[in-house]
Scaffold this active site. Structure first.
Site, PDB file in Angstrom:
ATOM      1  N   ASN A 146       0.805  -1.239   0.000  1.00  9.52           N
ATOM      2  CA  ASN A 146       0.000   0.000   0.000  1.00  9.52           C
ATOM      3  C   ASN A 146       0.832   1.281   0.000  1.00  9.52           C
ATOM      4  OD1 ASN A 146       0.636  -0.667   2.683  1.00  9.52           O
ATOM      5  ND2 ASN A 146      -1.103   0.474   3.483  1.00  9.52           N
ATOM      6  N   GLU A 160       3.437  -3.143  12.373  1.00  8.79           N
ATOM      7  CA  GLU A 160       2.463  -2.094  12.039  1.00  8.79           C
ATOM      8  C   GLU A 160       1.356  -2.790  11.272  1.00  8.79           C
ATOM      9  OE1 GLU A 160       2.592   0.753  13.219  1.00  8.79           O
ATOM     10  OE2 GLU A 160       4.703   1.240  13.570  1.00  8.79           O
ATOM     11  N   CYS A 183      -3.561   1.993   6.315  1.00 11.08           N
ATOM     12  CA  CYS A 183      -3.868   1.455   7.650  1.00 11.08           C
ATOM     13  C   CYS A 183      -4.419   2.542   8.560  1.00 11.08           C
ATOM     14  CB  CYS A 183      -2.638   0.796   8.255  1.00 11.08           C
ATOM     15  SG  CYS A 183      -1.152   1.764   8.107  1.00 11.08           S
ATOM     16  N   GLU A 188       7.362   3.433  15.186  1.00 11.33           N
ATOM     17  CA  GLU A 188       8.343   3.810  14.171  1.00 11.33           C
ATOM     18  C   GLU A 188       8.470   5.329  14.170  1.00 11.33           C
ATOM     19  OE1 GLU A 188       6.493   1.442  10.786  1.00 11.33           O
ATOM     20  OE2 GLU A 188       8.546   0.665  10.829  1.00 11.33           O
TER      21      GLU A 188
HETATM   22  P1  NDP Z   1      -0.061  -9.299   3.908  1.00 13.32           P
HETATM   23  O1  NDP Z   1      -0.017  -9.081   5.372  1.00 13.32           O
HETATM   24  O2  NDP Z   1      -0.253 -10.689   3.411  1.00 13.32           O
HETATM   25  O3  NDP Z   1       1.309  -8.776   3.232  1.00 13.32           O
HETATM   26  C1  NDP Z   1       2.196  -7.818   3.756  1.00 13.32           C
HETATM   27  C2  NDP Z   1       3.631  -8.240   3.506  1.00 13.32           C
HETATM   28  O4  NDP Z   1       3.908  -9.463   4.199  1.00 13.32           O
HETATM   29  C3  NDP Z   1       3.934  -8.537   2.029  1.00 13.32           C
HETATM   30  O5  NDP Z   1       5.260  -8.164   1.733  1.00 13.32           O
HETATM   31  C4  NDP Z   1       3.787 -10.038   1.965  1.00 13.32           C
HETATM   32  O6  NDP Z   1       4.486 -10.593   0.886  1.00 13.32           O
HETATM   33  C5  NDP Z   1       4.384 -10.459   3.298  1.00 13.32           C
HETATM   34  N1  NDP Z   1       3.968 -11.773   3.765  1.00 13.32           N
HETATM   35  C6  NDP Z   1       2.822 -12.432   3.484  1.00 13.32           C
HETATM   36  N2  NDP Z   1       2.823 -13.648   4.112  1.00 13.32           N
HETATM   37  C7  NDP Z   1       3.981 -13.726   4.806  1.00 13.32           C
HETATM   38  C8  NDP Z   1       4.563 -14.717   5.643  1.00 13.32           C
HETATM   39  N3  NDP Z   1       3.949 -15.867   5.910  1.00 13.32           N
HETATM   40  N4  NDP Z   1       5.782 -14.472   6.178  1.00 13.32           N
HETATM   41  C9  NDP Z   1       6.426 -13.322   5.947  1.00 13.32           C
HETATM   42  N5  NDP Z   1       5.930 -12.358   5.133  1.00 13.32           N
HETATM   43  C10 NDP Z   1       4.712 -12.539   4.588  1.00 13.32           C
HETATM   44  O7  NDP Z   1      -1.132  -8.350   3.308  1.00 13.32           O
HETATM   45  P2  NDP Z   1      -1.936  -8.548   1.920  1.00 13.32           P
HETATM   46  O8  NDP Z   1      -1.105  -7.989   0.861  1.00 13.32           O
HETATM   47  O9  NDP Z   1      -2.383  -9.952   1.731  1.00 13.32           O
HETATM   48  O10 NDP Z   1      -3.213  -7.658   2.196  1.00 13.32           O
HETATM   49  C11 NDP Z   1      -4.341  -8.240   2.866  1.00 13.32           C
HETATM   50  C12 NDP Z   1      -4.990  -7.268   3.799  1.00 13.32           C
HETATM   51  O11 NDP Z   1      -4.044  -6.890   4.809  1.00 13.32           O
HETATM   52  C13 NDP Z   1      -5.412  -5.940   3.192  1.00 13.32           C
HETATM   53  O12 NDP Z   1      -6.651  -6.012   2.586  1.00 13.32           O
HETATM   54  C14 NDP Z   1      -5.414  -5.054   4.412  1.00 13.32           C
HETATM   55  O13 NDP Z   1      -6.606  -5.216   5.124  1.00 13.32           O
HETATM   56  C15 NDP Z   1      -4.260  -5.570   5.228  1.00 13.32           C
HETATM   57  N6  NDP Z   1      -3.015  -4.790   4.994  1.00 13.32           N
HETATM   58  C16 NDP Z   1      -2.679  -3.863   5.896  1.00 13.32           C
HETATM   59  C17 NDP Z   1      -1.568  -3.090   5.681  1.00 13.32           C
HETATM   60  C18 NDP Z   1      -1.178  -2.035   6.640  1.00 13.32           C
HETATM   61  O14 NDP Z   1      -0.502  -1.086   6.258  1.00 13.32           O
HETATM   62  N7  NDP Z   1      -1.523  -2.162   7.882  1.00 13.32           N
HETATM   63  C19 NDP Z   1      -0.732  -3.224   4.493  1.00 13.32           C
HETATM   64  C20 NDP Z   1      -1.152  -4.285   3.609  1.00 13.32           C
HETATM   65  C21 NDP Z   1      -2.260  -5.019   3.872  1.00 13.32           C
HETATM   66  P3  NDP Z   1       3.767 -10.865  -0.542  1.00 13.32           P
HETATM   67  O15 NDP Z   1       2.765  -9.796  -0.751  1.00 13.32           O
HETATM   68  O16 NDP Z   1       4.888 -10.786  -1.495  1.00 13.32           O
HETATM   69  O17 NDP Z   1       3.180 -12.221  -0.413  1.00 13.32           O
END
Ligand code: NDP
Length: 454
Positions: free
Chosen positions: A132, A230, A264, A433
């Site tokens: 994001n 976060e 977020c 942070e």
């Molecule tokens: P994720 O939590 O899956 O992804 C965030 C990061 O974590 C990405 O770089 C992802 O890699 C990585 N990741 C995913 N699974 C693992 C794991 N098992 N071990 C280590 N790293 C991992 O978020 P999503 O992209 O699936 O988004 C889903 C929902 O999460 C959104 O709709 C939103 O509600 C929330 N979200 C919240 C955010 C915030 O800023 N608080 C940011 C993003 C999402 P990769 O994408 O390469 O698989």
């Protein structure tokens, strides 16, 4: 390598790059390089480390337009935001460039000798970045981690690797030694998880979903690995009847629809004191209508598309049984577009009110008095951000102390200022942070006692 990664422009659905997808072997190799570089990096004198970080900031400054264009194409961010984001990386690097020369330990009075504390780097820090806000979130981990003498392995989200890869090149161009900042573009479940399980990675700095963050925390516990999380949010924008309603209503769309709601800190629940509810809704409708949703590369655009078709389906799933009061507009045709949407009247326990949607959808809920506002605002597992609109300063402070979130604004919706701490309470995260204290989260305190006895 484990296959290839297709990077897509979410505004056009066109492929913009294809790259090799790193796997566990590449993650291990990057961690090994970062480990090897650690000895040299922590030995760089504070003044030289500061100078290198300033040069890195200068390199980012020189590439601001290029980085912004990459983010427009890769993440669908509107150009005005993307420029701010590139400048934020520069600013955060500059801010923490001041740290190596100032991160002082203490001399503590003790009997029989002299007692000193030192801030020691942790070693290799793993930074896991979501899609994001690829640039700012990369910078918020990277800059204090490097300033504190750590080396960094960063995993960008699969959907948005472009700017992180360019930042790594800029670091090298600026003279940051090889291995000090590594970027590995691969799957979270493979590369990200390897960073969690690899014993040489001494800290994980994670931003993303609460679900994955919870798993990462459990994984880190196995090795007593430091972790900063976060996570999600469901922040409240609390509008009292005595507020400047025109200003509050004019600002409310930006507070939730910025970055298409994929934020977020999005104020995705607007709580309005009952006496002002009708007037607020009258003011909100034209404000939502005015949001310019369109081509992210146009300086006039205020909101771009969602990041992916999957995210669009996920957001749409919340509207199946929800009452739509009114919507803004969105382009037709290719791209993962979604019109800004206002839900009201809506039950307090509706799914769209209790879950993080991460899209341009906001629920408006009336409240009776201050206590009722606090009850509703706190009726969530999250606690990241929020706003309070009132002309009564005493009330603003009472409510600010009462809302269980880490970052609040009064008569403003801004959440992030790099000079001040940012982070969540409850299930929105762990640790803070930015601000003056972030260095402490990237170092351990060592205590040394020197006897002065004969
Ligand atoms: P994720 O939590 O899956 O992804 C965030 C990061 O974590 C990405 O770089 C992802 O890699 C990585 N990741 C995913 N699974 C693992 C794991 N098992 N071990 C280590 N790293 C991992 O978020 P999503 O992209 O699936 O988004 C889903 C929902 O999460 C959104 O709709 C939103 O509600 C929330 N979200 C919240 C955010 C915030 O800023 N608080 C940011 C993003 C999402 P990769 O994408 O390469 O698989």
């Amino acid at each position: 390598m484990s296959g290839s990664l297709e990077v897509v422009n979410p505004a056009t659905e066109q492929r913009i790059a294809t790259m090799a997808l790193a796997g566990e072997a590449e993650a291990d190799a990057a961690i090994a390089r970062a480990t090897a570089a650690g000895t040299g990096w922590r030995a760089v004198s504070p003044g030289d480390r500061a100078r290198l970080l300033r040069r890195f900031a200068d390199a980012v400054d020189g590439a601001r337009e290029e980085l912004a264009d990459l983010e427009v194409a890769n993440a669908g961010h509107v150009i005005a935001n993307a420029r701010w984001e590139a400048a934020n990386v520069r600013d955060v690097l500059e801010y923490y460039a001041g740290a190596p020369e100032r991160h002082a330990g203490r001399q503590i009075p003790v009997p029989g000798g002299v007692d000193l504390t030192f801030h020691e780097p942790l070693g290799v820090v793993g930074i896991i970045v979501p899609w994001n806000f690829p640039m700012p979130i990369a910078g918020w981990g990277l800059a204090p981690a490097l300033a504190a003498g750590n080396t960094v392995v960063m995993k960008p989200a699969e959907l948005t690797p472009m700017t992180a890869l360019r930042l790594a090149e800029l670091a090298l161009e600026a003279g940051i030694p090889e291995g000090v900042f590594e970027v590995v573009a691969g799957k979270g479940s493979v590369v990200g998880w390897r960073m969690v399980t690899h014993p040489a990675v001494r800290k994980i700095c994670f931003t993303g979903s609460t679900e994955v963050g919870t798993r990462i925390m459990a994984g880190c516990a196995e090795q007593v690995k430091r972790v900063t999380l976060e996570l999600g949010g469901k922040s409240a924008n609390v509008v009292f009847a005595d507020a400047d309603l025109e200003r509050a209503a004019a600002a409310a769309p930006g507070a939730v629809f910025d970055n298409a709601g994929q934020d977020c800190c999005a104020r995705s629940r607007i709580l309005v004191e009952r006496g002002a509810y009708d007037r607020f809704m009258e003011l909100l409708e034209p404000a939502v209508d005015r949001v310019v949703v369109g081509d992210p590369s146009s300086p006039a655009s205020e909101m771009g598309p969602l990041i992916s078709a999957a995210q669009r389906d996920h957001v749409a799933s919340y509207l199946a049984d929800a009452p739509v009061a009114f919507t803004g507009s969105a382009p037709e045709g290719p791209g993962y577009w979604f019109a800004p949407t206002v839900l009201a009247p809506i039950a307090e326990d509706a799914r769209a009110v209790t879950e993080e949607i991460f899209g341009p959808v906001v629920a408006v809920i009336p409240f009776d008095d201050e206590a009722d506002a606090l009850r509703i605002a706190n009726d969530t597992e999250y606690g990241l951000s929020g706003s309070i609109w009132t002309r009564d300063l005493a009330r603003a402070l009472r409510v600010a102390r009462g809302i269980e979130t880490g970052t609040l604004s009064v008569n403003s919706n801004s959440s992030v200022r790099y000079w001040t701490p940012f982070g969540g309470m409850k299930r929105s995260g762990l640790g803070r942070e930015l601000g003056p204290d972030a260095l402490d989260a990237f170092s351990d305190v060592k205590n040394v006692f020197i006897s002065t006895e004969d």
